[in-house]
Design a protein around this motif. Sequence first.
Motif, short mmCIF file in Angstrom:
data_model
loop_
_atom_site.label_atom_id
_atom_site.label_comp_id
_atom_site.label_asym_id
_atom_site.label_seq_id
_atom_site.Cartn_x
_atom_site.Cartn_y
_atom_site.Cartn_z
N THR A 24 0.86 -1.17 0.00
CA THR A 24 0.00 0.00 0.00
C THR A 24 0.91 1.23 0.00
O THR A 24 2.12 1.13 0.22
CB THR A 24 -0.88 0.05 1.26
N GLN A 25 0.34 2.37 -0.24
CA GLN A 25 1.12 3.59 -0.20
C GLN A 25 1.77 3.77 1.17
O GLN A 25 2.94 4.11 1.27
CB GLN A 25 0.24 4.78 -0.53
N ARG A 26 1.02 3.47 2.22
CA ARG A 26 1.56 3.62 3.57
C ARG A 26 2.73 2.66 3.84
O ARG A 26 3.75 3.07 4.36
CB ARG A 26 0.46 3.40 4.60
N THR A 27 2.57 1.39 3.43
CA THR A 27 3.67 0.44 3.66
C THR A 27 4.87 0.80 2.81
O THR A 27 6.01 0.66 3.25
CB THR A 27 3.24 -1.01 3.41
N LEU A 67 5.77 3.84 1.87
CA LEU A 67 6.44 4.98 2.50
C LEU A 67 7.19 4.56 3.76
O LEU A 67 8.28 5.06 4.04
CB LEU A 67 5.43 6.08 2.81
N ARG A 68 6.63 3.60 4.52
CA ARG A 68 7.34 3.10 5.70
C ARG A 68 8.62 2.39 5.28
O ARG A 68 9.68 2.60 5.88
CB ARG A 68 6.43 2.16 6.49
N GLU A 69 8.56 1.58 4.23
CA GLU A 69 9.77 0.90 3.74
C GLU A 69 10.77 1.91 3.18
O GLU A 69 11.98 1.73 3.32
CB GLU A 69 9.40 -0.14 2.68
N THR A 70 10.28 2.95 2.54
CA THR A 70 11.17 4.01 2.05
C THR A 70 11.87 4.69 3.22
O THR A 70 13.08 4.93 3.17
CB THR A 70 10.35 5.03 1.22
N HIS A 71 11.12 4.98 4.27
CA HIS A 71 11.70 5.58 5.47
C HIS A 71 12.78 4.67 6.03
O HIS A 71 13.89 5.12 6.35
CB HIS A 71 10.58 5.81 6.49
N ASN A 72 12.49 3.38 6.13
CA ASN A 72 13.47 2.41 6.64
C ASN A 72 14.70 2.34 5.74
O ASN A 72 15.83 2.25 6.22
CB ASN A 72 12.85 1.03 6.78
N ARG A 73 14.47 2.37 4.43
CA ARG A 73 15.59 2.30 3.48
C ARG A 73 16.50 3.51 3.65
O ARG A 73 17.71 3.39 3.69
CB ARG A 73 15.04 2.22 2.05
N LEU A 74 15.92 4.70 3.77
CA LEU A 74 16.74 5.90 3.93
C LEU A 74 17.47 5.92 5.26
O LEU A 74 18.56 6.49 5.37
CB LEU A 74 15.87 7.16 3.79
N SER A 75 16.89 5.28 6.29
CA SER A 75 17.57 5.26 7.59
C SER A 75 18.88 4.46 7.53
O SER A 75 19.73 4.61 8.40
CB SER A 75 16.65 4.69 8.67
#
Length: 162
Positions: free
Chosen positions: A11-14, A16-24
Motif C-alpha cells: 500500500t502507499q503507507r507500507t 512509505l514506511r519501507e522508504t523511510h526504513n531504506r533511507l535510515s
Amino acid sequence: MIFLANRDRYTQRTLLRETHNRLSKQAGCEAIRYQPSGRRPRYVIADIDTAVFLGESYEVENARLELRFWYPVGVDHEYYRINWIEPPRNLMVGFHQDADHPDLGPCHIQLNFEETAVDRYEAAFLDAHPLTVLDNRLQQLPTALESIHWQDGQPSLPDWPM
C-alpha cells in the motif's frame, strides 16, 4: 486502501514506511520524517549531509531528499517523485514518473532553478518493485548532480540523457 498489482500487496503507507526504513540505512541521510505527519504520510523527507551521501565533497554541505509515491487509478505502475533539493542554491533535480509530460514518456528527469523548470529529459522507465526503483534512482543521483553544468549562474543538464 489501495493495493498495487504485482507489488506484493504494498500500500502507499507500507511503501512509505519501507522508504523511510531504506533511507535510515543510507549514509548521509539524517532527520528522516514523514510529511505532513506519521499518521497521514504523503512524503518521506530526509536532510542530507552531501559529503557523506555522495562520498566526496560537494558544492553545498546540506540538501534535502523528498520522496513521494502514489497510485493513480487506471495506471498499472506507481507514480513517484524523487527530488534532490538544494535550498542554498534554489536548485532541484528529480526523477518524476507521472503523467505531467507525456511527450517525454512515463518518466523524466527535471532540473529546476529558482522555482522554474530549466531542463527536462526522458528517463528510463524502470518496471521493477518501487524499492528497487528507489535504489536505482538513489544510485543515479550522483551522476545527475555531476551532469549539472553552470554557465553565467544558470544550471542546465546538457549531457543528459546518459
